[in-house]
Each structure stands twice: as C-alpha cells, then as structure tokens.
Enzyme design. Structure first.
Site, PDB file in Angstrom:
ATOM      1  N   CYS A  10       0.837  -1.182   0.000  1.00 53.98           N
ATOM      2  CA  CYS A  10       0.000   0.000   0.000  1.00 53.98           C
ATOM      3  C   CYS A  10       0.875   1.235   0.000  1.00 53.98           C
ATOM      4  O   CYS A  10       2.094   1.151   0.003  1.00 53.98           O
ATOM      5  CB  CYS A  10      -0.889  -0.013   1.228  1.00 53.98           C
ATOM      6  SG  CYS A  10      -1.871  -1.516   1.330  1.00 53.98           S
ATOM      7  N   CYS A 252      13.639  -3.777   0.560  1.00 59.44           N
ATOM      8  CA  CYS A 252      13.131  -4.695  -0.476  1.00 59.44           C
ATOM      9  C   CYS A 252      13.627  -4.262  -1.864  1.00 59.44           C
ATOM     10  O   CYS A 252      13.257  -3.193  -2.354  1.00 59.44           O
ATOM     11  CB  CYS A 252      11.611  -4.705  -0.454  1.00 59.44           C
ATOM     12  SG  CYS A 252      10.926  -5.632  -1.839  1.00 59.44           S
ATOM     13  N   CYS A 398       6.943 -14.211  -0.482  1.00 58.85           N
ATOM     14  CA  CYS A 398       7.271 -13.015   0.302  1.00 58.85           C
ATOM     15  C   CYS A 398       6.235 -12.848   1.399  1.00 58.85           C
ATOM     16  O   CYS A 398       5.040 -12.876   1.124  1.00 58.85           O
ATOM     17  CB  CYS A 398       7.260 -11.779  -0.594  1.00 58.85           C
ATOM     18  SG  CYS A 398       7.433 -10.244   0.340  1.00 58.85           S
ATOM     19  N   CYS A 458      16.800  -7.165   1.360  1.00 58.26           N
ATOM     20  CA  CYS A 458      16.127  -8.428   1.644  1.00 58.26           C
ATOM     21  C   CYS A 458      16.305  -9.342   0.423  1.00 58.26           C
ATOM     22  O   CYS A 458      16.184  -8.894  -0.714  1.00 58.26           O
ATOM     23  CB  CYS A 458      14.642  -8.177   1.886  1.00 58.26           C
ATOM     24  SG  CYS A 458      13.691  -9.710   2.064  1.00 58.26           S
ATOM     25  N   CYS A 461      12.951 -13.949  -0.920  1.00 61.29           N
ATOM     26  CA  CYS A 461      12.221 -14.653  -1.979  1.00 61.29           C
ATOM     27  C   CYS A 461      13.170 -15.268  -3.010  1.00 61.29           C
ATOM     28  O   CYS A 461      12.750 -16.063  -3.836  1.00 61.29           O
ATOM     29  CB  CYS A 461      11.215 -13.719  -2.653  1.00 61.29           C
ATOM     30  SG  CYS A 461      11.953 -12.240  -3.351  1.00 61.29           S
TER      31      CYS A 461
HETATM   32  S1  SF4 Z   1      10.908 -11.421   0.067  1.00 56.81           S
HETATM   33 FE1  SF4 Z   1      11.392 -10.499  -1.930  1.00 56.81          FE
HETATM   34  S2  SF4 Z   1       9.665  -9.150  -2.425  1.00 56.81           S
HETATM   35 FE2  SF4 Z   1       9.526  -9.679  -0.235  1.00 56.81          FE
HETATM   36  S3  SF4 Z   1      10.549  -8.007   0.847  1.00 56.81           S
HETATM   37 FE3  SF4 Z   1      12.090  -9.591   0.468  1.00 56.81          FE
HETATM   38  S4  SF4 Z   1      13.025  -9.075  -1.513  1.00 56.81           S
HETATM   39 FE4  SF4 Z   1      11.128  -7.900  -1.327  1.00 56.81          FE
END
Ligand code: SF4
Length: 483
Positions: A10, A252, A398, A458, A461
């Site tokens: 969001c 992210c 994710c 991050c 995923c």
């Molecule tokens: S898991 Fe992937 S999409 Fe989710 S926050 Fe981490 S890098 Fe981003």
C-alpha cells in the site's frame, strides 16, 4: 487459520501543518502520486472529521465527490491507498482504520504499508477479546496492541518497544492521534520505504511512503525514516526516537526494480537510476547479438535503456500500453485475476518488431503468465526473442508486503524446485514461456545495479533465508492464505 494477513503493498502519507494551513488538498495530491502502490481503495483521516474511505482510485472520487471532500478541512491528516490481491476488495477494508473511540484518550487512526504475521499479534492482545483472528486484519491487531499499551500508561517509545517482539513482518505506518498528533514509524529492518519531507508554503512536515508524493505536492525530501525509528510531530515540531536497532537492514529490492515510482529516492538512491544501472549490469552479464532492445512497459523501460546504452544495440518501443482504456495504471503483477486483460492492453508496434532479433527486458517473472503471452503472442512476428530479467529467480514466497504468496505459484520453483543453478533455471523458464533465451539477473548483479550492499537488502524470496524476520513463516497454499 491464516497466519499471514492479506494486507499488502500500500501507500501511506501523513501531513502536519505547524501554522494551521488546510492540508487536505495536499493529502489528496500526495495520495494520487502514490496511486501506483494501490488502486483498490483509498481513504483519509483528518483531525476533527470522520474517516473518509472510497473504493477505486483517488482521482475518480476526488472528481465525482469534490463538494463533499472540500468540506473536510484540517491542519493534520493521514491517508492511504490500498492493494490486496487475496482478500475482499470492499471499501470496508480500506484504511485509515479507527482504533479506540475517536475522541478517547490514546485512540488513533492508523494507515499501514506492509504485512505482519498475525498469530503473535493475536496472542498479544487476547485479553482485549480477540480470541480468534478471523476478520481482523494485521493492521487492526497491531493498532489494538499499541492502543492497549498506550492506555496502560506506556509512552509511545515504550509501547513500540513492548509490541515489537510481536511485529513479525513489515510495517511503514502513519498514525493520527485523537489529540491531533502525527506519528510515523518503520519496522526495524526497513523492508518498505518511508520518508520525511517539508512543505515550506504551508510549514508542514510530510511523512510518505515514497518521495514521489513529496515531489508532487512541492515538498522537499529531508531524509528517510530510519528502520526502527518513530517520528512524532505536534505543535512543538518534530521529535524522533527509536524502538529498535538492527545493523542488518533488509530494504526490499523489488521496490527498486518494479514497485516504487521511478522518480522516488529510497535510501538515497533514485529508483530510475537503479533500474538503468541494472540494465547495464545485464548487458555485461548477457551480451547478446540482437537488432533491438525492447522493454516490457512500463517498469522495465529504464533497464532497457541501460542495456541499450551499454551494448550499443538500439532501444525501441516495440510494445506500448494503452493508457486510455481505464483510469489509473493497472499493474499486471499485482492484480493476478486481471493479468490477461492487462496484457491485452499492451499493443505491438508491428513495424518495429517484425523479423527482428529482440532483447526483451522485463523486471521479473513471477508466475510467468504475462511473459508467455508477450513472447508467444505480442512478439510472434519477431525473428528471435531473448528475455532478460532485472530481478533474480523468485523461488520463495514473500511475507513482507509483496504478493508472491505461495511457493506453488512461482514459475522458477515450478520448473526447477529450489535449485540455485541459474543456467538451469534460465533454460527451463525459456522452454516454459517459449523464448529463445532467458537470462535472469543474480543477487550480485541486483545489489550492484541498485547500489546497496547485499547485507542491506532483503533476499528472502530469492534465497529462502528468512532470518530478517523474527521467526520463519510456515509456507501456505493460496487457499489457506484466504481462510
Ligand atoms: S521477500 Fe522479496 S519481495 Fe519480499 S521483501 Fe524480500 S526481496 Fe522484497
């Protein structure tokens, strides 16, 4: 029982004018600038007025209900645009959410970008009567937990500190208190963006998901809200304090490659530049003999430019999105049920692509549906299509605010399981979508292109390492996620 809330991706904004200007027009314009983060519903909470929420995009209601919205005036308010792909789309799920009675001490309204695991939150507030999480969102649960702590006499910093162990996931939030204070806070890893700006004309502080909202209203970006930081703005100005401190941040990377607006600055890095850099990285990694470089519109355009510049292969717009069929820009990844309709809104410039060897650049392949249609249908008259992807193979779900909800839906996982052999994934995904070649970016290329070290982004995923969460979520099927 759903462990993970369907609240996702969001956009939030909060504005406080120190000299009592009406900030509602700024709030609306800021939300319009954040529309790419959520087009399902929106809402504003302005001090002294009931919360106003509507379905659809901001500009539509702002136009149709101009008179009603104009009656809402105030010098402090918050706003939210919402996306959810797995839960109901009703306006009842729109934010901001009222927590506690509107005039009651310690009550507030909250708007949230991110996703929080619910079980811990439910446990935390069980004594408030929430014995079951059904129908109660992560945002409501977080709000109730905070409310309970504030009501028990804790300061804002103490309340966040106490609640933090239960906040497993991502949150960038803005709060409007019953006293009329504006509060902004960001989770300890900084998964989702949040920044602070200053609007000189109205002497207002602005807290927003992205700096594109500041730009749109003529405010200046001051800085990012840091992971683990709380900002409180009242008549006396701005106060900042921390409820947590983590060396290892987890911004992210999907915000940079796809989700955020190209004009935004996140962690001091311009999103457009990072996309272009990733294109250059791909040109080094995958030198391909081709006639033209074509982006999948719109988010891959800067990367295609970067690839073209570095490789010397001409950039061409071979695919165009029809912007006139619907107000607002549909995003094919975030509205799965509408994906085919959205891809059908992409037109091919036949003269450009016919008989050509094409390097096609896209941001990512999640489920592979759009890529298959684009390669097999839209570009069927090309001689050869080599698809390059700015984001590495997505193999794990994710749980921090982007909708890659279940592993079974992810194409890279479907064709190669949890293999990390990128050549093998490239080959199998190419076979699946019908491209001559597929070349994914890798983690090093992603980090280099964005300009953030690997230990600051991050990668869950991509790698399946969820150590930036407080505890690893249990993988769920889409049906279980909906429960
Ligand atoms: S898991 Fe992937 S999409 Fe989710 S926050 Fe981490 S890098 Fe981003």
């Amino acid at each position: 029982m759903s462990l993970i809330s369907p609240r996702e991706k969001c956009g939030v904004i909060g504005i406080f004018s120190l000299n009592d200007h009406n900030i509602v027009p700024l709030l609306i314009s800021g939300l319009e600038a954040l529309q790419h983060r959520g087009q399902e519903s929106w809402g504003i909470g302005v001090h002294g007025h009931a919360t106003f929420k509507r379905d659809g995009v901001v500009s539509r209601s702002a136009e149709l209900e101009y008179d009603e919205i104009s009656k809402i005036e105030g010098s402090v308010g918050i706003g939210h645009v919402r996306y959810s792909t797995t839960a109901k789309s009703a306006v009842g799920y729109a934010q901001p959410i009222d927590v506690g009675g509107l005039t009651e001490n310690h009550s507030f309204r909250i708007a949230h970008n991110g996703t929080l695991e619910r079980e811990g939150l439910v446990e935390n507030i069980r004594d408030l009567g929430f014995s079951s999480p059904y129908g109660v969102t992560d945002t409501e649960l977080m709000g109730m937990g905070l409310y309970k702590l504030l009501k028990s006499g804790k300061s804002l910093a103490e309340a966040f500190e106490k609640l933090n162990p239960y906040l497993n996931g991502s949150f960038s939030i803005v709060l409007l208190t019953s006293k009329g204070d504006l509060i902004g806070a960001r989770d300890e890893r900084g998964f989702r963006p949040l920044c602070l700006g200053w609007h000189a004309e109205t002497s207002s502080y602005v807290i927003a998901s992205e700096s594109c909202a500041l730009e749109a209203i003529g405010a200046k970006l001051l800085r990012d809200v840091e992971p683990g930081e709380i900002m409180k703005i009242d008549k006396d100005g701005l106060e900042s304090f921390y409820f947590a401190h983590q060396e290892r941040h987890a911004h992210c990377p999907f915000e940079y490659t796809y989700f955020a607006h190209p004009t935004s600055q996140i962690e001091g890095i311009n999103v457009y530049s990072s996309r272009k850099n990733i294109g250059r990285v791909l040109a080094e990694k995958y030198p391909i003999e081709a006639d033209i470089v074509v982006p999948v519109p719109d988010s891959a355009r800067p990367a295609a430019l970067g690839y073209s510049e570095k490789s010397g292969i001409p950039f061409e717009e071979g695919l165009l999105k029809d912007r006139y069929k619907r107000k607002g820009s549909w995003r094919s990844f975030i509205e799965p049920e509408k994906r085919e309709a959205i891809v059908s809104n992409i037109s091919t410039i036949k003269n450009v692509i016919e008989g050509k060897r094409i390097v096609l650049i896209d941001d990512s392949v999640v489920r592979g549906t759009s890529s298959k249609i684009i390669v097999g249908n839209k570009l069927r008259n090309a001689k050869k299509v080599s698809l390059l992807l700015t984001f590495p193979p997505i193999i794990y779900p994710c749980y921090m605010g982007i909708d890659f909800p279940t592993q079974e839906e992810l194409l890279a996982y479907k064709v190669c399981g949890t293999s990390t052999n990128i050549e093998e994934i490239n080959k199998k995904v190419a076979e699946h979508i019908g491209a001559s070649f597929v070349g994914y970016n890798d983690v090093d290329g992603l980090s280099k292109g964005i300009g953030l070290p690997k230990n600051q982004i991050c990668l869950s995923c991509i790698t399946g390492d969820y150590s930036c969460l407080k505890f690893k979520p249990k993988f769920r099927s889409r049906e279980e996620m909906k429960e």
